[in-house]
Design a protein around this motif. Structure first.
Motif, PDB file in Angstrom:
ATOM      1  N   GLU A 140       3.522   6.182 -15.231  1.00 25.17           N
ATOM      2  CA  GLU A 140       4.348   5.214 -15.968  1.00 25.17           C
ATOM      3  C   GLU A 140       4.416   3.883 -15.238  1.00 25.17           C
ATOM      4  OE1 GLU A 140       9.014   5.056 -16.802  1.00 25.17           O
ATOM      5  OE2 GLU A 140       8.026   6.601 -18.045  1.00 25.17           O
ATOM      6  N   LEU A 141       4.631   3.932 -13.939  1.00 27.01           N
ATOM      7  CA  LEU A 141       4.724   2.709 -13.143  1.00 27.01           C
ATOM      8  C   LEU A 141       3.409   1.938 -13.160  1.00 27.01           C
ATOM      9  CD1 LEU A 141       6.417   0.999 -11.164  1.00 27.01           C
ATOM     10  CD2 LEU A 141       5.512   2.421  -9.310  1.00 27.01           C
ATOM     11  N   SER A 142       2.293   2.647 -13.229  1.00 28.88           N
ATOM     12  CA  SER A 142       0.977   2.000 -13.185  1.00 28.88           C
ATOM     13  C   SER A 142       0.710   1.117 -14.404  1.00 28.88           C
ATOM     14  CB  SER A 142      -0.132   3.047 -13.068  1.00 28.88           C
ATOM     15  OG  SER A 142      -0.252   3.801 -14.256  1.00 28.88           O
ATOM     16  N   GLN A 143       1.485   1.306 -15.472  1.00 23.96           N
ATOM     17  CA  GLN A 143       1.304   0.496 -16.680  1.00 23.96           C
ATOM     18  C   GLN A 143       2.038  -0.843 -16.585  1.00 23.96           C
ATOM     19  OE1 GLN A 143      -0.920   1.798 -18.869  1.00 23.96           O
ATOM     20  NE2 GLN A 143      -0.966   3.435 -17.324  1.00 23.96           N
ATOM     21  N   ASN A 144       2.851  -0.981 -15.556  1.00 26.93           N
ATOM     22  CA  ASN A 144       3.656  -2.193 -15.404  1.00 26.93           C
ATOM     23  C   ASN A 144       2.959  -3.234 -14.531  1.00 26.93           C
ATOM     24  OD1 ASN A 144       5.633  -0.803 -16.828  1.00 26.93           O
ATOM     25  ND2 ASN A 144       6.712  -0.152 -14.975  1.00 26.93           N
ATOM     26  N   GLU A 145       3.264  -4.477 -14.784  1.00 24.47           N
ATOM     27  CA  GLU A 145       2.742  -5.565 -13.955  1.00 24.47           C
ATOM     28  C   GLU A 145       3.343  -5.459 -12.562  1.00 24.47           C
ATOM     29  OE1 GLU A 145       2.490 -10.462 -14.002  1.00 24.47           O
ATOM     30  OE2 GLU A 145       3.308  -9.375 -15.722  1.00 24.47           O
ATOM     31  N   GLY A 146       2.558  -5.691 -11.580  1.00 28.09           N
ATOM     32  CA  GLY A 146       3.042  -5.606 -10.202  1.00 28.09           C
ATOM     33  C   GLY A 146       3.015  -4.204  -9.632  1.00 28.09           C
ATOM     34  N   TYR A 147       2.241  -3.318 -10.275  1.00 30.04           N
ATOM     35  CA  TYR A 147       2.147  -1.927  -9.812  1.00 30.04           C
ATOM     36  C   TYR A 147       1.652  -1.850  -8.375  1.00 30.04           C
ATOM     37  CZ  TYR A 147      -0.236   2.547  -9.039  1.00 30.04           C
ATOM     38  OH  TYR A 147      -0.683   3.716  -8.494  1.00 30.04           O
ATOM     39  N   GLU A 148       0.579  -2.556  -8.058  1.00 34.02           N
ATOM     40  CA  GLU A 148       0.003  -2.503  -6.712  1.00 34.02           C
ATOM     41  C   GLU A 148       1.006  -2.982  -5.662  1.00 34.02           C
ATOM     42  OE1 GLU A 148      -2.749  -1.317  -5.527  1.00 34.02           O
ATOM     43  OE2 GLU A 148      -3.765  -0.787  -7.396  1.00 34.02           O
ATOM     44  N   THR A 149       1.706  -4.057  -5.977  1.00 27.81           N
ATOM     45  CA  THR A 149       2.697  -4.597  -5.042  1.00 27.81           C
ATOM     46  C   THR A 149       3.823  -3.593  -4.821  1.00 27.81           C
ATOM     47  OG1 THR A 149       2.219  -6.860  -5.745  1.00 27.81           O
ATOM     48  CG2 THR A 149       4.314  -6.485  -4.619  1.00 27.81           C
ATOM     49  N   LYS A 150       4.270  -2.977  -5.905  1.00 27.77           N
ATOM     50  CA  LYS A 150       5.353  -2.014  -5.816  1.00 27.77           C
ATOM     51  C   LYS A 150       4.951  -0.808  -4.965  1.00 27.77           C
ATOM     52  CE  LYS A 150       9.285  -0.020  -6.854  1.00 27.77           C
ATOM     53  NZ  LYS A 150      10.557  -0.483  -6.245  1.00 27.77           N
ATOM     54  N   CYS A 151       3.742  -0.311  -5.157  1.00 30.61           N
ATOM     55  CA  CYS A 151       3.272   0.837  -4.373  1.00 30.61           C
ATOM     56  C   CYS A 151       3.199   0.497  -2.896  1.00 30.61           C
ATOM     57  CB  CYS A 151       1.906   1.299  -4.876  1.00 30.61           C
ATOM     58  SG  CYS A 151       1.978   2.262  -6.402  1.00 30.61           S
ATOM     59  N   ARG A 152       2.662  -0.661  -2.596  1.00 38.31           N
ATOM     60  CA  ARG A 152       2.564  -1.055  -1.179  1.00 38.31           C
ATOM     61  C   ARG A 152       3.956  -1.206  -0.572  1.00 38.31           C
ATOM     62  NH1 ARG A 152      -0.754  -2.480   2.695  1.00 38.31           N
ATOM     63  NH2 ARG A 152      -0.044  -3.953   4.267  1.00 38.31           N
ATOM     64  N   GLU A 153       4.887  -1.764  -1.332  1.00 39.35           N
ATOM     65  CA  GLU A 153       6.252  -1.918  -0.835  1.00 39.35           C
ATOM     66  C   GLU A 153       6.882  -0.564  -0.535  1.00 39.35           C
ATOM     67  OE1 GLU A 153       8.241  -4.154  -3.834  1.00 39.35           O
ATOM     68  OE2 GLU A 153       7.549  -6.108  -3.069  1.00 39.35           O
ATOM     69  N   MET A 154       6.678   0.404  -1.433  1.00 35.84           N
ATOM     70  CA  MET A 154       7.227   1.751  -1.213  1.00 35.84           C
ATOM     71  C   MET A 154       6.632   2.383   0.030  1.00 35.84           C
ATOM     72  SD  MET A 154       7.713   3.626  -4.911  1.00 35.84           S
ATOM     73  CE  MET A 154       6.004   3.451  -5.446  1.00 35.84           C
ATOM     74  N   LEU A 155       5.320   2.276   0.168  1.00 35.23           N
ATOM     75  CA  LEU A 155       4.649   2.870   1.326  1.00 35.23           C
ATOM     76  C   LEU A 155       5.101   2.210   2.631  1.00 35.23           C
ATOM     77  CD1 LEU A 155       1.063   3.182  -0.186  1.00 35.23           C
ATOM     78  CD2 LEU A 155       2.543   5.094   0.470  1.00 35.23           C
ATOM     79  N   CYS A 156       5.213   0.900   2.610  1.00 31.80           N
ATOM     80  CA  CYS A 156       5.664   0.169   3.806  1.00 31.80           C
ATOM     81  C   CYS A 156       7.088   0.561   4.183  1.00 31.80           C
ATOM     82  CB  CYS A 156       5.590  -1.340   3.569  1.00 31.80           C
ATOM     83  SG  CYS A 156       3.918  -2.020   3.598  1.00 31.80           S
ATOM     84  N   MET A 157       7.935   0.706   3.179  1.00 33.81           N
ATOM     85  CA  MET A 157       9.321   1.076   3.423  1.00 33.81           C
ATOM     86  C   MET A 157       9.415   2.465   4.056  1.00 33.81           C
ATOM     87  SD  MET A 157      12.477   1.206   0.706  1.00 33.81           S
ATOM     88  CE  MET A 157      11.938  -0.384   0.051  1.00 33.81           C
ATOM     89  N   MET A 158       8.633   3.404   3.521  1.00 36.56           N
ATOM     90  CA  MET A 158       8.679   4.776   4.037  1.00 36.56           C
ATOM     91  C   MET A 158       8.205   4.848   5.485  1.00 36.56           C
ATOM     92  SD  MET A 158       9.979   6.412   1.555  1.00 36.56           S
ATOM     93  CE  MET A 158      10.743   4.898   0.969  1.00 36.56           C
ATOM     94  N   ILE A 159       7.079   4.208   5.768  1.00 35.94           N
ATOM     95  CA  ILE A 159       6.537   4.311   7.127  1.00 35.94           C
ATOM     96  C   ILE A 159       7.361   3.470   8.108  1.00 35.94           C
ATOM     97  CG2 ILE A 159       4.851   2.419   7.294  1.00 35.94           C
ATOM     98  CD1 ILE A 159       4.268   6.154   8.119  1.00 35.94           C
ATOM     99  N   ALA A 160       8.016   2.429   7.625  1.00 38.76           N
ATOM    100  CA  ALA A 160       8.894   1.638   8.500  1.00 38.76           C
ATOM    101  C   ALA A 160      10.089   2.474   8.944  1.00 38.76           C
ATOM    102  CB  ALA A 160       9.371   0.385   7.762  1.00 38.76           C
ATOM    103  N   GLU A 161      10.685   3.217   8.018  1.00 35.91           N
ATOM    104  CA  GLU A 161      11.807   4.096   8.362  1.00 35.91           C
ATOM    105  C   GLU A 161      11.345   5.207   9.304  1.00 35.91           C
ATOM    106  OE1 GLU A 161      14.920   3.869   7.760  1.00 35.91           O
ATOM    107  OE2 GLU A 161      15.122   2.448   6.116  1.00 35.91           O
ATOM    108  N   CYS A 162      10.157   5.717   9.035  1.00 33.00           N
ATOM    109  CA  CYS A 162       9.589   6.789   9.866  1.00 33.00           C
ATOM    110  C   CYS A 162       9.371   6.308  11.294  1.00 33.00           C
ATOM    111  CB  CYS A 162       8.270   7.266   9.248  1.00 33.00           C
ATOM    112  SG  CYS A 162       7.313   8.370  10.307  1.00 33.00           S
ATOM    113  N   THR A 163       8.726   5.177  11.457  1.00 35.32           N
ATOM    114  CA  THR A 163       8.417   4.680  12.804  1.00 35.32           C
ATOM    115  C   THR A 163       9.676   4.225  13.542  1.00 35.32           C
ATOM    116  OG1 THR A 163       7.861   2.523  11.805  1.00 35.32           O
ATOM    117  CG2 THR A 163       6.038   4.015  12.296  1.00 35.32           C
TER     118      THR A 163
END
Length: 285
Positions: free
Chosen positions: A215-238
């Motif tokens: 569903e998210l992939s159909q929206n504009e800015g999908y790539e940016t949103k995915c990268r933001e989620m991944l960055c947020m997760m690994i930032a909390e992890c590190t």
């Protein structure tokens, strides 16, 4: 869903690469010793990371030895093993068993049925030794399966299942480091799940398989949103990782958490760039 928590080899010093490989071979060897050849086939980079992290945290001395194997029949390979390696091997098999069980129950995959049949006895013994971890794996994978059946598009909910699963597996002992390890592992687990969904999206769109990012992939800015989620997760992890007193092999651990986990993401971006360039070249003048 595994295989994302690995080293970025070009950025490692030679001595650190050799030591990482010895830990990896040590886990492989321990899987064979404790669970036979099928257990050996469940080997993952992710559990190798767990071995290095917990060995560093608890300053557990690892025994160095050398063995030949089917992959390296000529030259003996250095192998590092300790009680952490045994724990990781058991968790590796436990995860593989429940994963295969889900494959059989949800999709009736023949491989899942065969794996369940062979690993059931081993998984039951591991569950007896580690009831907390076993309950968590079964519970979270069951909830994840229910989300998939219901077509859940809440990526935070589905990733949370895998995050909680990882938080139980990385807690080797319930002690003063438990809270920090849980937080680190929770966000690492969410990162793994989101990365896996991102990696599989194109294939899942073609086959009609479940993917929480559809569903998210159909929206504009999908790539940016995915990268933001991944960055947020690994930032909390590190951030949680850096609060742990890990000194032994810390360069290997940081290589994995700051560089290695992004290896697959970088490859996906390169593939997408080549694909876009190919489409551009095909346009008529």
């Amino acid at each position: 869903m595994f295989g994302y928590v690995k080293i970025d080899e070009p950025e490692l010093k030679v001595k650190d690469w050799k030591k990482y490989k010895a830990y990896y071979c040590g886990l492989c060897r321990t899987l064979k010793e404790r669970h036979g050849s099928l257990g050996q086939m469940t080997l993952t980079y992710d559990m190798t990371f767990a071995v290095i992290l917990l060995t560093s945290l608890y300053e557990s001395e690892a025994k160095l030895s050398a063995y030949r194997c089917k992959v390296h029949p000529v030259r003996k390979q250095n192998v590092l093993q300790n009680e952490i390696t045994e724990y990781a091997a058991d968790m590796n098999v436990l995860l593989a068993y429940y994963h295969m069980k889900d494959d059989w129950e949800d999709e009736r995959k023949a491989g899942g049925f065969a794996g369940v049949h062979v690993l059931k006895g081993k998984a039951e013994k591991i569950a007896f030794l580690y009831p907390r971890q076993s309950r968590a794996v079964e519970k979270e994978l069951s909830e994840l399966s229910a989300c998939e059946k219901n077509g859940c598009t809440d990526i935070d909910r589905t990733a949370g299942c895998f995050g909680r699963l990882m938080s139980e597996l990385l807690v080797y002992r319930e002690d003063m480091w438990e809270e920090r390890l849980r937080k680190m592992a929770f966000f690492l687990g969410k990162f793994i799940y989101i990365m896996d969904a991102y990696d599989d999206l194109e294939k899942d769109l073609k086959t009609g398989s479940y993917n929480p990012l559809k569903e998210l992939s159909q929206n504009e800015g999908y790539e940016t949103k995915c990268r933001e989620m991944l960055c947020m997760m690994i930032a909390e992890c590190t951030a949680s990782f850096e609060t742990l007193p890990c000194l032994l092999d810390v360069d290997i651990l940081r290589n994995i958490l700051y560089d290695g986990v992004w290896s697959r993401y970088r490859k996906i971006q390169e593939q997408k760039k080549k694909s876009e360039e190919g489409k551009h070249d095909e346009k008529p003048l």
